[in-house]
Write a protein that holds these residues in place. Structure first.
Motif, mmCIF file in Angstrom:
data_model
loop_
_atom_site.group_PDB
_atom_site.id
_atom_site.type_symbol
_atom_site.label_atom_id
_atom_site.label_comp_id
_atom_site.label_asym_id
_atom_site.label_seq_id
_atom_site.Cartn_x
_atom_site.Cartn_y
_atom_site.Cartn_z
ATOM 1 N N ALA A 1 -9.199 43.660 12.670
ATOM 2 C CA ALA A 1 -10.476 43.508 13.362
ATOM 3 C C ALA A 1 -11.348 44.751 13.217
ATOM 4 N N THR A 2 -10.719 45.924 13.316
ATOM 5 C CA THR A 2 -11.476 47.184 13.253
ATOM 6 C C THR A 2 -11.383 47.850 11.887
ATOM 7 N N HIS A 3 -10.560 47.300 11.020
ATOM 8 C CA HIS A 3 -10.328 47.872 9.691
ATOM 9 C C HIS A 3 -9.822 49.316 9.801
ATOM 10 N N ARG A 4 -8.984 49.552 10.789
ATOM 11 C CA ARG A 4 -8.458 50.891 11.051
ATOM 12 C C ARG A 4 -7.034 51.014 10.519
ATOM 13 N N TYR A 5 -6.794 52.098 9.769
ATOM 14 C CA TYR A 5 -5.476 52.374 9.214
ATOM 15 C C TYR A 5 -4.869 53.568 9.942
ATOM 16 N N GLN A 6 -3.515 53.585 10.005
ATOM 17 C CA GLN A 6 -2.820 54.703 10.638
ATOM 18 C C GLN A 6 -1.439 54.860 10.010
ATOM 19 N N LEU A 7 -1.084 56.088 9.670
ATOM 20 C CA LEU A 7 0.255 56.358 9.134
ATOM 21 C C LEU A 7 1.298 55.954 10.165
ATOM 22 N N GLN A 8 2.249 55.118 9.742
ATOM 23 C CA GLN A 8 3.194 54.530 10.682
ATOM 24 C C GLN A 8 4.637 54.978 10.461
ATOM 25 N N ALA A 9 5.095 54.960 9.220
ATOM 26 C CA ALA A 9 6.521 55.199 8.979
ATOM 27 C C ALA A 9 6.766 55.538 7.519
ATOM 28 N N VAL A 10 7.966 56.052 7.268
ATOM 29 C CA VAL A 10 8.480 56.247 5.908
ATOM 30 C C VAL A 10 9.860 55.603 5.865
ATOM 31 N N ASN A 11 10.079 54.741 4.875
ATOM 32 C CA ASN A 11 11.366 54.055 4.743
ATOM 33 C C ASN A 11 11.979 54.368 3.385
ATOM 34 N N VAL A 12 13.168 54.945 3.405
ATOM 35 C CA VAL A 12 13.885 55.290 2.178
ATOM 36 C C VAL A 12 15.025 54.306 1.981
ATOM 37 N N LEU A 13 15.114 53.740 0.779
ATOM 38 C CA LEU A 13 16.208 52.829 0.449
ATOM 39 C C LEU A 13 16.966 53.417 -0.728
ATOM 40 N N LEU A 14 18.110 54.017 -0.424
ATOM 41 C CA LEU A 14 18.942 54.604 -1.478
ATOM 42 C C LEU A 14 19.611 53.496 -2.274
#
Length: 216
Positions: free
Chosen positions: A179-192
């Motif tokens: 709705a607001t076109h707002r982005y925000q850094l959320q997470a980092v996921n590592v898959l070994l």
């Protein structure tokens, strides 16, 4: 002084070659000049990105021998497995490194530029972007995944298993409020990579080689 024949034979033996090959591949993996990379991300100019990338390359999260500080267990623990708490805090460690680089009040473009710089400073290659709808209560949103492939051979100079499972994938995830076109850094996921699966970089690629991440 001549070479000891027994040593020479040992190096040419199957076992010797098995350990020599990862060392050669590991050394070769550091030949790419990441510092020459040009990239502009939104409001972050190429000159500013170069500063961010330079700072990222000076930090301790760089893969061995730059002292990964426990971020990747193969760098620090040899053939031993990770500690009990390793998997639970790996993603948080990388996320905190990105936020540290971005600063205390970063724009979303600086967050993305900092994430890209951290990934590139470790030798990870940007391969894919995916946006997945995420219905949260009465609000419609999505999550944007910027996927990087990191050669596992960079973890340590003698990593025989890295010849079998060549890449680890790292997802940098941003939330997106539609709705607001707002982005925000959320997470980092590592898959070994391992017995559960080995990712295929060529099949996964949906961005041109050498491109910079962007919000579409």
């Amino acid at each position: 002084m001549g070479t000891n024949p027994k040593i020479a034979i040992g190096l040419l033996s199957p076992v010797g070659l098995l350990f020599a090959l990862p060392v050669l591949l590991w050394a070769f993996s550091f030949t790419e000049r990441f510092g020459l990379e040009k990239c502009s991300i939104g409001s972050i100019s190429d000159v500013e990105y170069q500063r961010i990338l330079s700072r990222a390359g000076e930090q301790r999260w760089t893969v061995w021998p730059g002292l990964s500080n426990g971020v990747f267990w193969l760098s620090d623990r040899g053939f031993r497995g990770p500690t009990a708490s390793f998997n639970s805090n790996l993603n948080d460690q990388l996320l905190s490194h990105i936020r540290e680089l971005a600063g205390s009040d970063p724009s979303v473009n600086r967050q993305l530029a900092s994430a890209h710089a951290v990934m590139r400073s470790m030798g990870a290659e940007y391969v894919q972007t995916q946006e997945v709808l995420d219905m949260r209560g009465d609000r419609a949103g999505s999550r944007v995944h910027f996927t990087y492939y990191l050669p596992q051979v960079r973890f340590a100079p003698v990593c025989v298993l890295c010849l079998i499972w060549s890449h680890t994938t790292i997802d940098v995830v941003f939330s997106h409020e539609l709705a607001t076109h707002r982005y925000q850094l959320q997470a980092v996921n590592v898959l070994l990579a391992g017995l559960k699966g080995s990712p295929d970089k060529n099949r996964a690629r949906n961005v041109p080689w050498g491109s910079c991440p962007e919000f579409r």
